[in-house]
Design an enzyme around this catalytic site. Structure first.
Site, PDB file in Angstrom:
ATOM      1  N   SER A 114     -35.360  -9.973  25.070  1.00  0.00           N
ATOM      2  CA  SER A 114     -35.504  -8.683  24.381  1.00  0.00           C
ATOM      3  C   SER A 114     -35.198  -7.493  25.289  1.00  0.00           C
ATOM      4  CB  SER A 114     -36.921  -8.539  23.831  1.00  0.00           C
ATOM      5  OG  SER A 114     -37.089  -7.240  23.300  1.00  0.00           O
ATOM      6  N   LYS A 160     -41.565 -11.489  11.533  1.00  0.00           N
ATOM      7  CA  LYS A 160     -41.462 -10.246  10.764  1.00  0.00           C
ATOM      8  C   LYS A 160     -42.112 -10.314   9.372  1.00  0.00           C
ATOM      9  CE  LYS A 160     -37.438  -8.107  12.960  1.00  0.00           C
ATOM     10  NZ  LYS A 160     -36.203  -7.371  12.703  1.00  0.00           N
ATOM     11  N   ASP A 219     -35.706  -0.847  10.710  1.00  0.00           N
ATOM     12  CA  ASP A 219     -34.337  -1.361  10.842  1.00  0.00           C
ATOM     13  C   ASP A 219     -33.328  -0.644   9.932  1.00  0.00           C
ATOM     14  OD1 ASP A 219     -34.881  -3.257  12.822  1.00  0.00           O
ATOM     15  OD2 ASP A 219     -35.350  -4.824  11.380  1.00  0.00           O
ATOM     16  N   GLY A 229     -24.179  -9.836   2.405  1.00  0.00           N
ATOM     17  CA  GLY A 229     -25.449 -10.494   2.702  1.00  0.00           C
ATOM     18  C   GLY A 229     -26.543  -9.960   1.791  1.00  0.00           C
ATOM     19  N   GLY A 253     -30.111 -10.872   2.595  1.00  0.00           N
ATOM     20  CA  GLY A 253     -31.382 -11.217   3.229  1.00  0.00           C
ATOM     21  C   GLY A 253     -32.202  -9.956   3.485  1.00  0.00           C
ATOM     22  N   ALA A 284     -32.402  -8.045   6.152  1.00  0.00           N
ATOM     23  CA  ALA A 284     -31.661  -6.957   6.808  1.00  0.00           C
ATOM     24  C   ALA A 284     -30.839  -6.201   5.774  1.00  0.00           C
ATOM     25  CB  ALA A 284     -30.761  -7.523   7.898  1.00  0.00           C
ATOM     26  N   GLY A 322     -23.846  -3.299  16.289  1.00  0.00           N
ATOM     27  CA  GLY A 322     -25.266  -3.128  15.990  1.00  0.00           C
ATOM     28  C   GLY A 322     -26.106  -2.419  17.049  1.00  0.00           C
TER      29      GLY A 322
HETATM   30  P1  ATR Z   1     -32.126 -11.609   7.602  1.00  0.00           P
HETATM   31  O1  ATR Z   1     -33.538 -11.364   7.214  1.00  0.00           O
HETATM   32  O2  ATR Z   1     -31.853 -11.517   9.078  1.00  0.00           O
HETATM   33  O3  ATR Z   1     -31.150 -10.812   6.802  1.00  0.00           O
HETATM   34  P2  ATR Z   1     -31.968 -14.008   6.006  1.00  0.00           P
HETATM   35  O4  ATR Z   1     -32.965 -13.484   5.069  1.00  0.00           O
HETATM   36  O5  ATR Z   1     -32.081 -15.433   6.446  1.00  0.00           O
HETATM   37  O6  ATR Z   1     -31.870 -13.172   7.339  1.00  0.00           O
HETATM   38  O7  ATR Z   1     -30.513 -13.781   5.341  1.00  0.00           O
HETATM   39  C1  ATR Z   1     -29.408 -14.337   5.862  1.00  0.00           C
HETATM   40  C2  ATR Z   1     -28.158 -13.853   5.113  1.00  0.00           C
HETATM   41  O8  ATR Z   1     -27.025 -14.432   5.756  1.00  0.00           O
HETATM   42  C3  ATR Z   1     -28.092 -14.287   3.665  1.00  0.00           C
HETATM   43  O9  ATR Z   1     -27.385 -13.322   2.929  1.00  0.00           O
HETATM   44  C4  ATR Z   1     -27.286 -15.600   3.766  1.00  0.00           C
HETATM   45  O10 ATR Z   1     -26.620 -15.982   2.596  1.00  0.00           O
HETATM   46  P3  ATR Z   1     -27.343 -16.949   1.505  1.00  0.00           P
HETATM   47  O11 ATR Z   1     -28.277 -16.064   0.746  1.00  0.00           O
HETATM   48  O12 ATR Z   1     -26.231 -17.450   0.676  1.00  0.00           O
HETATM   49  O13 ATR Z   1     -28.050 -17.996   2.289  1.00  0.00           O
HETATM   50  C5  ATR Z   1     -26.294 -15.203   4.814  1.00  0.00           C
HETATM   51  N1  ATR Z   1     -25.707 -16.372   5.499  1.00  0.00           N
HETATM   52  C6  ATR Z   1     -26.266 -17.135   6.453  1.00  0.00           C
HETATM   53  N2  ATR Z   1     -25.412 -18.107   6.853  1.00  0.00           N
HETATM   54  C7  ATR Z   1     -24.270 -17.967   6.116  1.00  0.00           C
HETATM   55  C8  ATR Z   1     -23.012 -18.640   6.050  1.00  0.00           C
HETATM   56  N3  ATR Z   1     -22.718 -19.686   6.843  1.00  0.00           N
HETATM   57  N4  ATR Z   1     -22.070 -18.185   5.172  1.00  0.00           N
HETATM   58  C9  ATR Z   1     -22.346 -17.120   4.385  1.00  0.00           C
HETATM   59  N5  ATR Z   1     -23.508 -16.439   4.392  1.00  0.00           N
HETATM   60  C10 ATR Z   1     -24.461 -16.842   5.248  1.00  0.00           C
END
Ligand code: ATR
Length: 276
Positions: free
Chosen positions: A15, A66, A103, A128, A130, A132, A240
């Site tokens: 970190s 988190k 964030d 994405g 998730g 973030a 980032g």
């Molecule tokens: P964070 O909280 O860091 O955003 P997360 O909640 O695990 O992490 O979200 C990960 C994101 O990366 C999601 O949008 C995930 O897509 P899915 O919802 O389809 O799982 C995306 N992601 C992770 N690995 C991936 C891959 N190999 N190809 C495409 N999307 C991916």
């Protein structure tokens, strides 16, 4: 009494938060320190209890705690609720624990620092769905950036997320790809920006409009494969680091009332990571 702050996570040794916050304490003449604490998932509740008892004034929370920390806090704000994740805790005067997530706002601050405005961006795309992505979308919408298209490998998650964010809608990956030239801002929030080629991640920045801003929330490496392709396609790219530094600055401000020098910090972390 000297105040102290911390960051908890597993792993934690890598970190950069301790050096960042200690530098800011020094720069601002604040008598406080900031330490990294390795906390394993099954010790989280004990760790929160100990931090409180030992007089910690506030701490950052990183992977994998988190979301897991939320039940141990007394209040969390709307931003943290949207993300279902807390990255900053403040111990209030009455000893209760307040959790927020800086964030998303950190991302928006770093975008604003580059002079990017909602008018110039127009429609934007989030890759994405998730935590973030949710935090960044929420903060972008609050700062006037709209409409927000959300694309994700699992489209259901994009649909779910867009329900809770005004001015956002879900878009299939193929459609986002074929309409890529209409987005003035594209934000890559998944972990796959890191190793684009191997993952076969579906979105290719080729075809973006000239001068579109393309951001990746990853900062190590400084330029992901996704960003490199975006730069070669004529995009203005943003890694980032700005988001990382501003999320820290917002936490620092919550704890001390001072917004620290982010420009100098972005420069020194970039140099540290081998960039210019
Ligand atoms: P964070 O909280 O860091 O955003 P997360 O909640 O695990 O992490 O979200 C990960 C994101 O990366 C999601 O949008 C995930 O897509 P899915 O919802 O389809 O799982 C995306 N992601 C992770 N690995 C991936 C891959 N190999 N190809 C495409 N999307 C991916």
């Amino acid at each position: 009494m000297k105040k102290w702050y911390a960051v908890i996570g597993d792993p934690i040794a890598q970190s950069m938060s301790p050096i960042m916050h200690d530098t800011w304490f020094q720069e601002n003449g604040i008598d406080a320190s900031y330490i990294p604490i390795h906390v394993e998932a099954n010790h989280l509740e004990d760790a929160v209890d100990s931090l409180k008892r030992l007089g910690c004034s506030g701490w950052n929370v990183t992977v994998p705690h988190k979301s897991a920390i939320i039940p141990f806090l007394d209040q969390v704000d709307e931003e943290a609720r949207q993300m279902n994740a807390v990255n900053t805790v403040k111990v209030l005067d009455d000893g209760t624990l307040f959790g927020t997530n800086t964030d998303g706002r950190g991302f928006v601050r770093s975008l604003q620092e580059t002079g990017t405005t909602p008018e110039e961006v127009g429609e934007l795309l989030i890759i994405g769905a998730g935590g973030a992505a949710a935090g960044i979308s929420y903060a972008l919408e609050s700062a006037g950036f709209s409409p927000i298209a959300v694309t994700n490998r699992t489209i259901e998650k994009a649909k779910q997320m867009s329900k809770s964010i005004t001015g956002s809608y879900a878009i299939q990956v193929d459609d986002a790809q074929s309409e890529i030239s209409k987005f003035g801002l594209i934000v890559q929030t998944t972990s796959v920006g890191m190793n684009f080629a191997q993952s076969g991640f579906p979105l290719d920045p080729n075809g973006i409009s000239e001068g579109a801003t393309v951001a990746d929330i990853i900062y190590n490496p400084l330029e992901t494969e996704f960003l490199r392709r975006a730069r070669e396609a004529g995009g203005k790219t943003m890694n980032g680091i700005g988001m990382f530094v501003h999320q820290g600055a917002l936490a620092f401000e919550l704890w001390t009332g001072v917004y620290p020098d982010t420009k100098k910090m972005i420069y020194s972390i970039t140099t540290e990571l081998g960039g210019k």
